[in-house]
Design a protein around this motif. Structure first.
Motif, PDB file in Angstrom:
ATOM      1  N   PRO A 162       0.842  -1.203   0.000  1.00 57.97           N
ATOM      2  CA  PRO A 162       0.000   0.000   0.000  1.00 57.97           C
ATOM      3  C   PRO A 162       0.874   1.249   0.000  1.00 57.97           C
ATOM      4  CG  PRO A 162       0.062  -0.978   2.193  1.00 57.97           C
ATOM      5  CD  PRO A 162       0.883  -1.858   1.320  1.00 57.97           C
ATOM      6  N   LEU A 163       0.974   1.907  -1.150  1.00 59.05           N
ATOM      7  CA  LEU A 163       1.821   3.093  -1.264  1.00 59.05           C
ATOM      8  C   LEU A 163       1.277   4.236  -0.428  1.00 59.05           C
ATOM      9  CD1 LEU A 163       4.387   4.052  -2.789  1.00 59.05           C
ATOM     10  CD2 LEU A 163       2.842   5.073  -4.475  1.00 59.05           C
ATOM     11  N   GLY A 164      -0.063   4.307  -0.325  1.00 63.14           N
ATOM     12  CA  GLY A 164      -0.678   5.329   0.506  1.00 63.14           C
ATOM     13  C   GLY A 164      -1.977   5.842  -0.064  1.00 63.14           C
ATOM     14  N   LEU A 165      -2.639   6.672   0.736  1.00 59.15           N
ATOM     15  CA  LEU A 165      -3.856   7.360   0.317  1.00 59.15           C
ATOM     16  C   LEU A 165      -3.482   8.683  -0.336  1.00 59.15           C
ATOM     17  CD1 LEU A 165      -6.213   6.888   3.407  1.00 59.15           C
ATOM     18  CD2 LEU A 165      -6.597   5.968   1.117  1.00 59.15           C
ATOM     19  N   PHE A 166      -4.080   8.947  -1.486  1.00 61.93           N
ATOM     20  CA  PHE A 166      -3.778  10.173  -2.211  1.00 61.93           C
ATOM     21  C   PHE A 166      -5.074  10.941  -2.499  1.00 61.93           C
ATOM     22  CE2 PHE A 166      -0.246   7.400  -2.905  1.00 61.93           C
ATOM     23  CZ  PHE A 166       0.862   8.228  -2.968  1.00 61.93           C
ATOM     24  N   PRO A 167      -5.013  12.286  -2.474  1.00 64.72           N
ATOM     25  CA  PRO A 167      -6.198  13.079  -2.831  1.00 64.72           C
ATOM     26  C   PRO A 167      -6.671  12.704  -4.232  1.00 64.72           C
ATOM     27  CG  PRO A 167      -4.497  14.475  -1.874  1.00 64.72           C
ATOM     28  CD  PRO A 167      -3.863  13.132  -2.111  1.00 64.72           C
ATOM     29  N   SER A 168      -7.990  12.660  -4.414  1.00 60.28           N
ATOM     30  CA  SER A 168      -8.550  12.221  -5.686  1.00 60.28           C
ATOM     31  C   SER A 168      -9.864  12.951  -5.939  1.00 60.28           C
ATOM     32  CB  SER A 168      -8.755  10.696  -5.639  1.00 60.28           C
ATOM     33  OG  SER A 168      -9.154  10.196  -6.877  1.00 60.28           O
ATOM     34  N   THR A 169     -10.703  12.384  -6.788  1.00 60.72           N
ATOM     35  CA  THR A 169     -12.032  12.936  -7.043  1.00 60.72           C
ATOM     36  C   THR A 169     -13.076  11.933  -6.584  1.00 60.72           C
ATOM     37  OG1 THR A 169     -12.240  11.975  -9.258  1.00 60.72           O
ATOM     38  CG2 THR A 169     -11.141  14.117  -9.089  1.00 60.72           C
ATOM     39  N   THR A 170     -14.270  12.398  -6.349  1.00 63.41           N
ATOM     40  CA  THR A 170     -15.327  11.490  -5.886  1.00 63.41           C
ATOM     41  C   THR A 170     -15.733  10.508  -6.973  1.00 63.41           C
ATOM     42  OG1 THR A 170     -17.010  13.117  -6.514  1.00 63.41           O
ATOM     43  CG2 THR A 170     -16.247  13.141  -4.223  1.00 63.41           C
ATOM     44  N   TYR A 171     -15.532  10.873  -8.242  1.00 63.91           N
ATOM     45  CA  TYR A 171     -15.942   9.978  -9.314  1.00 63.91           C
ATOM     46  C   TYR A 171     -14.844   8.992  -9.705  1.00 63.91           C
ATOM     47  CZ  TYR A 171     -19.063   8.466 -13.012  1.00 63.91           C
ATOM     48  OH  TYR A 171     -19.920   7.720 -13.783  1.00 63.91           O
ATOM     49  N   GLY A 172     -13.614   9.263  -9.283  1.00 68.43           N
ATOM     50  CA  GLY A 172     -12.515   8.362  -9.603  1.00 68.43           C
ATOM     51  C   GLY A 172     -12.567   7.110  -8.748  1.00 68.43           C
ATOM     52  N   PRO A 173     -11.733   6.115  -9.059  1.00 69.91           N
ATOM     53  CA  PRO A 173     -11.715   4.877  -8.267  1.00 69.91           C
ATOM     54  C   PRO A 173     -11.145   5.126  -6.877  1.00 69.91           C
ATOM     55  CG  PRO A 173      -9.962   4.849  -9.901  1.00 69.91           C
ATOM     56  CD  PRO A 173     -10.783   6.059 -10.189  1.00 69.91           C
ATOM     57  N   ARG A 174     -11.645   4.369  -5.902  1.00 66.54           N
ATOM     58  CA  ARG A 174     -11.130   4.465  -4.535  1.00 66.54           C
ATOM     59  C   ARG A 174      -9.851   3.646  -4.361  1.00 66.54           C
ATOM     60  NH1 ARG A 174     -14.016   7.701  -5.014  1.00 66.54           N
ATOM     61  NH2 ARG A 174     -11.951   8.650  -4.961  1.00 66.54           N
ATOM     62  N   LEU A 175      -9.599   2.745  -5.291  1.00 67.64           N
ATOM     63  CA  LEU A 175      -8.469   1.839  -5.163  1.00 67.64           C
ATOM     64  C   LEU A 175      -7.947   1.503  -6.557  1.00 67.64           C
ATOM     65  CD1 LEU A 175      -6.861  -0.215  -3.293  1.00 67.64           C
ATOM     66  CD2 LEU A 175      -8.694  -1.838  -3.751  1.00 67.64           C
ATOM     67  N   VAL A 176      -6.633   1.610  -6.732  1.00 66.01           N
ATOM     68  CA  VAL A 176      -5.989   1.219  -7.986  1.00 66.01           C
ATOM     69  C   VAL A 176      -4.889   0.224  -7.650  1.00 66.01           C
ATOM     70  CG1 VAL A 176      -4.639   1.961  -9.984  1.00 66.01           C
ATOM     71  CG2 VAL A 176      -6.492   3.417  -9.120  1.00 66.01           C
ATOM     72  N   LEU A 177      -4.991  -0.984  -8.230  1.00 60.24           N
ATOM     73  CA  LEU A 177      -4.027  -2.049  -7.952  1.00 60.24           C
ATOM     74  C   LEU A 177      -3.235  -2.388  -9.201  1.00 60.24           C
ATOM     75  CD1 LEU A 177      -7.090  -3.476  -6.665  1.00 60.24           C
ATOM     76  CD2 LEU A 177      -5.215  -4.256  -5.224  1.00 60.24           C
ATOM     77  N   THR A 178      -1.934  -2.546  -9.026  1.00 66.47           N
ATOM     78  CA  THR A 178      -1.101  -3.124 -10.081  1.00 66.47           C
ATOM     79  C   THR A 178      -0.312  -4.268  -9.456  1.00 66.47           C
ATOM     80  OG1 THR A 178       0.569  -1.415  -9.638  1.00 66.47           O
ATOM     81  CG2 THR A 178      -0.893  -1.070 -11.519  1.00 66.47           C
ATOM     82  N   ASN A 179      -0.202  -5.350 -10.191  1.00 66.92           N
ATOM     83  CA  ASN A 179       0.496  -6.531  -9.675  1.00 66.92           C
ATOM     84  C   ASN A 179       1.432  -7.106 -10.731  1.00 66.92           C
ATOM     85  OD1 ASN A 179      -0.587  -7.047  -6.942  1.00 66.92           O
ATOM     86  ND2 ASN A 179      -2.537  -7.180  -8.018  1.00 66.92           N
ATOM     87  N   GLY A 180       2.706  -7.212 -10.377  1.00 64.80           N
ATOM     88  CA  GLY A 180       3.671  -7.868 -11.243  1.00 64.80           C
ATOM     89  C   GLY A 180       4.069  -7.090 -12.477  1.00 64.80           C
ATOM     90  N   LEU A 181       3.726  -5.805 -12.546  1.00 60.87           N
ATOM     91  CA  LEU A 181       4.076  -5.036 -13.741  1.00 60.87           C
ATOM     92  C   LEU A 181       5.563  -4.695 -13.705  1.00 60.87           C
ATOM     93  CD1 LEU A 181       1.047  -2.618 -14.162  1.00 60.87           C
ATOM     94  CD2 LEU A 181       1.360  -4.917 -15.073  1.00 60.87           C
ATOM     95  N   VAL A 182       6.285  -5.121 -14.741  1.00 64.31           N
ATOM     96  CA  VAL A 182       7.720  -4.868 -14.815  1.00 64.31           C
ATOM     97  C   VAL A 182       8.078  -4.425 -16.231  1.00 64.31           C
ATOM     98  CG1 VAL A 182       8.291  -6.557 -13.029  1.00 64.31           C
ATOM     99  CG2 VAL A 182       8.268  -7.275 -15.418  1.00 64.31           C
TER     100      VAL A 182
END
Length: 678
Positions: A162-182
């Protein structure tokens, strides 16, 4: 909120720090890994692990983590395994400020439920190495962030971290996950092993690392549809009584095969090397019988075929020995005891517990893969060659075989098996997407899922009824193609029987295959039911990444794309980005899944239906893109089903305007055009 779960909001438990936990041998564990790290890299892995803790704790934890790395090949931080019962609690029990955050917490804990997860203490949900997190401290930090999250913040997840909580918009996603991207040049399995041991990446499979796994029910449905459609294609029948389906694997996702065979009415014969996995499926009622004597297994196959029994027969042993025995029976008696077959070993991870060689016992294999990985690899490849030889003999006699998207054909080829067609650089056997499911994807149909976050079985029963009503209404309207109607009817049959088959393991979840029209209408109906109180809590909708648009995989999901673009990943990446700004609650993008790391890019989403008008708008907008993106790409590649499907979609939505291909009707000009140029 309940007091039992308040601890989830407190972060890493350090005051006091939990006592070291001995390895619980009553729980299935991931095989020991050989990290392959040199001394300098081992120091780096330890430094990476210790950075989660204040300096004052380093001396206590350093030797403990070093032991885990040297012994198990990875630092899991077993000391921090939660003492609470891991399961999907009703959404109201979570210490969260927002409904969406509580829904995500519900989904995470379901992925780690001991009834659901394959290796729960190693945070592996399915597939042998499909991680939810890389270590247990990441679980605690993620839960703390979710408990604090507001509707204008987004949590960024980097391969379990978990990199952290970042300011966003109400319409944007609450969570963005990336796994294994190299970086693409470093997407080889040896790079993965090193980076996972260092704690800087992880293999999220598909729905493990995106928090959308719903237990083996998901693959039960997919396998059921695959077997039914295989019967139509290969055997020209929908009546599978007395037909024998031979395969392997009863662990994570593969555990569905026994249940699917019974639902389809055929005789399922499934080999599994792990007694724990066999016993688990038998206790659940998914595997009806199992034996460790091949003589008994063959006798039961003959009996079940003759009497047209609908059953699942487990063989506690290596699948290679099962295939070789069936080939031997054919050679001796002329009796073909298998009508069709496949394989669901975790061949995407063949040298770290995904495939067990026939030359060793289960225990011997687990020991050798850690102590002598080079010799283990040699035995695995020899075993793959033996398996292919036996399958080839039966296929020549009339059995139909397909690759189930687990990289079996790919790894068999790498092992030097006789897996290619003579004089052709093509596999002898198709991927199930090529021959069976590909056309279904091109119609826009794929695995649509939902979870009732109330945790109430009555809510799930009501959603089953709602979904059935919606699909029947669509058929009555008469505005779908014959091919689409056939898929609707298959899924109506499925949803009507879903409750009686007792498919729920973990969260109150369901799956069916549907297209854009069905998914959208079902979602809107669920949202109305939440709004009027018919459902006691919000519903999370999602899908398997193995879908129309979610995955670029040349040996599985896009194996029936023939314009040369099957190795490109634009579709999956575009899909994730497009879902994120069209209303998804969370999105995920992964390297790996099904066929292995470096072999596929895939993504998915979760969307919380809370009964609001906003949720309805999000569902309508996002689901349209989530399906049409893949149909449009498949259309452009030349698929006729996709062409017809996207044209229908454009007729219904004036805002949709897709580039359509123009077919070359005179193939001779393709050769004539180059004459005289060379």
């Amino acid at each position: 909120m309940t007091t039992e779960l308040v601890c989830l909001s407190l972060g890493i438990p350090l005051d006091p720090m939990p006592k070291p936990k001995p390895r619980d041998e009553s729980v299935p564990h991931a095989p020991f890994r050989n990290s392959g790290l040199n001394k300098q890299e081992e120091r780096l892995a330890l430094r990476n692990a210790l950075r989660y803790f204040p300096d004052k704790h380093h001396r206590v934890l350093a030797s403990e983590f070093a032991y885990e790395l040297k012994t198990f090949g990875h630092i899991y931080m077993y000391r921090f395994i939660p003492d609470i019962l891991m399961k999907a609690y009703p959404i109201s029990h979570y210490p969260a400020k927002t409904t969406t955050a509580a829904a995500i917490m519900h989904m995470i804990m379901n992925n780690l439920d001991h009834r659901v997860a394959q290796f729960p203490h190693e945070l592996v949900t399915y597939g042998g190495n499909g991680q939810v997190f890389s270590n247990w401290v990441q679980f605690w930090l993620t839960m703390k962030y979710l408990s604090e999250m507001d509707d204008d913040q987004t949590l960024a997840m980097y391969s379990g971290h978990p990199l952290g909580l970042f300011p966003s918009t109400t319409y944007g996603p609450r969570l963005v996950l990336t796994n294994g991207l190299v970086i693409p040049n470093y997407s080889q399995i040896n790079h993965y092993d090193q980076m996972f041991a260092l704690g800087v990446t992880m293999y999220g499979q598909m729905t493990a690392g995106s928090y959308c796994y719903i237990g083996p029910q998901g693959i039960v449905h997919g396998t059921t549809l695959t077997i039914l459609n295989a019967g139509r294609k290969y055997l020209s029948t929908t009546d599978l009584k007395g037909k024998v389906f031979v395969t392997s694997g009863l662990g994570g996702m593969s555990g569905a095969q026994a249940k699917s065979a019974v639902i389809c009415g055929c005789v399922g014969v499934i080999a599994e090397v792990s007694y724990e996995a066999l016993k688990k499926r038998n206790t659940q009622g998914w595997l009806r019988e199992f034996y460790d004597d091949l003589n008994v297994v063959v006798s039961r196959i003959r009996e079940a075929r003759k009497d047209c029994q609908s059953t699942s027969i487990g063989y506690h042993g290596n699948v290679v020995k099962l295939w070789e025995r069936l080939a031997q029976e054919y050679e001796l008696t002329g009796e073909l005891l298998a009508d069709f077959g496949s394989d669901q070993t975790s061949c995407h991870n063949p040298f770290n517990g995904g495939y067990y060689p026939a030359q060793l016992t289960f225990e011997e294999a687990n020991s050798m893969m850690a102590k002598d990985p080079s010799q283990f690899k040699t035995l695995v490849q020899e075993s793959l060659c033996r398996q292919v030889n036996a399958i080839n003999k039966l296929a020549c006699a009339g059995m139909y075989f397909w690759d189930y998207g687990n990289a079996f054909l790919l790894e068999a080829q790498r092992a030097g098996a006789d897996i290619l067609k003579p004089s052709e650089n093509k596999f002898r056997y198709p991927s199930y997407v090529q021959h069976i499911m590909g056309d279904i994807f091109s119609l826009g149909f794929g695995p649509f899922r939902w979870v009732c976050t109330s945790g109430d079985a009555k809510d799930l029963a009501l959603t089953d009824s709602i979904a059935n009503q919606v699909l029947e209404e669509i058929i009555r309207e008469g505005n779908v193609s014959d091919a689409a109607e056939e898929q609707y009817r298959d899924n109506i049959h499925w949803i009507k029987q879903a409750g009686q088959h007792k498919l729920v393991v973990g969260s109150q979840a369901r799956i069916l295959y549907s297209d854009q029209l069905g998914r959208t209408r079902i979602s809107l109906a669920f949202n109305r039911a939440v709004n009027d109180g018919s459902l006691k809590g919000p519903v999370v909708i999602s899908r398997d990444h193995h879908d129309v648009s979610g995955t670029d995989s040349p040996y599985r999901e896009t194996s029936n794309v023939y314009d040369g673009s099957s190795f490109t990943a634009d579709m999956a990446v575009q899909n994730c980005i497009g879902d994120s700004f069209r209303g998804a609650t969370w999105v995920a993008l992964h390297n790996g899944g099904g066929v292995g790391w470096g072999e596929v890019i895939n993504g998915g989403f979760g969307l919380v239906l809370d009964g609001s008008e906003d949720a309805a708008r999000r569902a309508e907008t996002m689901l349209a893109w989530d399906v049409s993106n893949g149909v449009a790409r498949r259309c452009w590649s030349g698929n006729s089903n996709a062409n017809k499907t996207i044209r229908r979609s454009m007729q219904h939505d004036p805002k949709l305007n897709v580039t359509l291909p123009n077919a070359v009707t005179d193939e001779t000009l393709l050769d004539e055009a180059f004459k005289g140029i060379d």
